[in-house]
Design a protein around this motif. Sequence first.
Motif, PDB file in Angstrom:
ATOM      1  N   UNK A   1       0.836  -1.201   0.000  1.00  0.00           N
ATOM      2  CA  UNK A   1       0.000   0.000   0.000  1.00  0.00           C
ATOM      3  C   UNK A   1       0.872   1.253   0.000  1.00  0.00           C
ATOM      4  N   UNK A   2       1.892   1.266   0.808  1.00  0.00           N
ATOM      5  CA  UNK A   2       2.836   2.382   0.862  1.00  0.00           C
ATOM      6  C   UNK A   2       3.365   2.692  -0.537  1.00  0.00           C
ATOM      7  N   UNK A   3       3.846   1.669  -1.210  1.00  0.00           N
ATOM      8  CA  UNK A   3       4.396   1.851  -2.556  1.00  0.00           C
ATOM      9  C   UNK A   3       3.322   2.310  -3.546  1.00  0.00           C
ATOM     10  N   UNK A   4       2.132   1.752  -3.423  1.00  0.00           N
ATOM     11  CA  UNK A   4       1.035   2.127  -4.327  1.00  0.00           C
ATOM     12  C   UNK A   4       0.626   3.582  -4.124  1.00  0.00           C
ATOM     13  N   UNK A   5       0.592   4.025  -2.881  1.00  0.00           N
ATOM     14  CA  UNK A   5       0.215   5.417  -2.605  1.00  0.00           C
ATOM     15  C   UNK A   5       1.234   6.364  -3.230  1.00  0.00           C
ATOM     16  N   UNK A   6       2.508   6.072  -3.032  1.00  0.00           N
ATOM     17  CA  UNK A   6       3.532   6.959  -3.589  1.00  0.00           C
ATOM     18  C   UNK A   6       3.598   6.871  -5.112  1.00  0.00           C
ATOM     19  N   UNK A   7       3.284   5.729  -5.664  1.00  0.00           N
ATOM     20  CA  UNK A   7       3.349   5.565  -7.128  1.00  0.00           C
ATOM     21  C   UNK A   7       2.161   6.213  -7.836  1.00  0.00           C
ATOM     22  N   UNK A   8       1.035   6.296  -7.149  1.00  0.00           N
ATOM     23  CA  UNK A   8      -0.179   6.825  -7.761  1.00  0.00           C
ATOM     24  C   UNK A   8      -0.157   8.355  -7.729  1.00  0.00           C
ATOM     25  N   UNK A   9      -0.623   8.969  -8.784  1.00  0.00           N
ATOM     26  CA  UNK A   9      -0.625  10.430  -8.841  1.00  0.00           C
ATOM     27  C   UNK A   9      -2.008  11.031  -8.599  1.00  0.00           C
ATOM     28  N   UNK A  10      -2.997  10.184  -8.380  1.00  0.00           N
ATOM     29  CA  UNK A  10      -4.355  10.678  -8.117  1.00  0.00           C
ATOM     30  C   UNK A  10      -4.410  11.328  -6.731  1.00  0.00           C
ATOM     31  N   UNK A  11      -5.357  12.234  -6.530  1.00  0.00           N
ATOM     32  CA  UNK A  11      -5.540  12.801  -5.185  1.00  0.00           C
ATOM     33  C   UNK A  11      -5.781  11.677  -4.173  1.00  0.00           C
ATOM     34  N   UNK A  12      -5.399  11.924  -2.930  1.00  0.00           N
ATOM     35  CA  UNK A  12      -5.456  10.879  -1.911  1.00  0.00           C
ATOM     36  C   UNK A  12      -6.787  10.835  -1.173  1.00  0.00           C
ATOM     37  N   UNK A  13      -7.856  11.031  -1.879  1.00  0.00           N
ATOM     38  CA  UNK A  13      -9.183  10.947  -1.276  1.00  0.00           C
ATOM     39  C   UNK A  13      -9.586   9.493  -1.055  1.00  0.00           C
ATOM     40  N   UNK A  14     -10.664   9.313  -0.332  1.00  0.00           N
ATOM     41  CA  UNK A  14     -11.164   7.973   0.004  1.00  0.00           C
ATOM     42  C   UNK A  14     -11.407   7.116  -1.243  1.00  0.00           C
ATOM     43  N   UNK A  15     -12.031   7.617  -2.301  1.00  0.00           N
ATOM     44  CA  UNK A  15     -12.261   6.760  -3.472  1.00  0.00           C
ATOM     45  C   UNK A  15     -10.958   6.222  -4.077  1.00  0.00           C
ATOM     46  N   UNK A  16      -9.955   7.084  -4.193  1.00  0.00           N
ATOM     47  CA  UNK A  16      -8.689   6.636  -4.769  1.00  0.00           C
ATOM     48  C   UNK A  16      -7.978   5.657  -3.857  1.00  0.00           C
ATOM     49  N   UNK A  17      -8.022   5.884  -2.541  1.00  0.00           N
ATOM     50  CA  UNK A  17      -7.360   4.968  -1.604  1.00  0.00           C
ATOM     51  C   UNK A  17      -8.078   3.620  -1.573  1.00  0.00           C
ATOM     52  N   UNK A  18      -9.404   3.653  -1.708  1.00  0.00           N
ATOM     53  CA  UNK A  18     -10.165   2.401  -1.768  1.00  0.00           C
ATOM     54  C   UNK A  18      -9.789   1.630  -3.028  1.00  0.00           C
ATOM     55  N   UNK A  19      -9.618   2.324  -4.135  1.00  0.00           N
ATOM     56  CA  UNK A  19      -9.195   1.671  -5.382  1.00  0.00           C
ATOM     57  C   UNK A  19      -7.790   1.079  -5.228  1.00  0.00           C
ATOM     58  N   UNK A  20      -6.903   1.800  -4.554  1.00  0.00           N
ATOM     59  CA  UNK A  20      -5.557   1.267  -4.317  1.00  0.00           C
ATOM     60  C   UNK A  20      -5.609   0.030  -3.416  1.00  0.00           C
ATOM     61  N   UNK A  21      -6.500   0.045  -2.442  1.00  0.00           N
ATOM     62  CA  UNK A  21      -6.651  -1.109  -1.551  1.00  0.00           C
ATOM     63  C   UNK A  21      -7.043  -2.349  -2.358  1.00  0.00           C
TER      64      UNK A  21
END
Length: 157
Positions: free
Chosen positions: A60-80
Amino acid sequence: DYQCPFCRRLEPTLESVLGQYSHQVRFVFRNYPLTQIHPEALHAAQAAVCADRQGKFWAMHDAIYADTAPLGIPSLTALARKVGLDQKQFDACVRSQVPNQAIHADMKAGDQLDVEGTPTLFIDGRYLNGAVPRQQLVSIIQDELKRQAGRGVTASR
């Protein structure tokens, strides 16, 4: 702070250095979301803590830093979903106080070490602040490894 641009800039440098010293350096990540200037940092930290509860913190750490989308709940849920988290467990965790307790403990530890901003690094007690250059990290690590060897201490993971 997952929303910190300097943390994001430092991430590839850390990955590179950790790859080079994988058997000699241990990397410990602590959450320190500066919510006054990075309002989405807390949500990202909560998501990372909840991923850790499922054994997938680094993914998850790596996915958050790799993703350029805003860090809102929808994007974090998609990363999960992307990193393979159980969605029901993740959603329940994010809604609970579990991640906030862990984040608070990390921030308290940072405050005790006089952390004032992000990114902050400690290499065997040496304080570094900001997106420091790779060569500076390598130089300090090499110096610390020499000092440990001189004291008869072996590094371990």
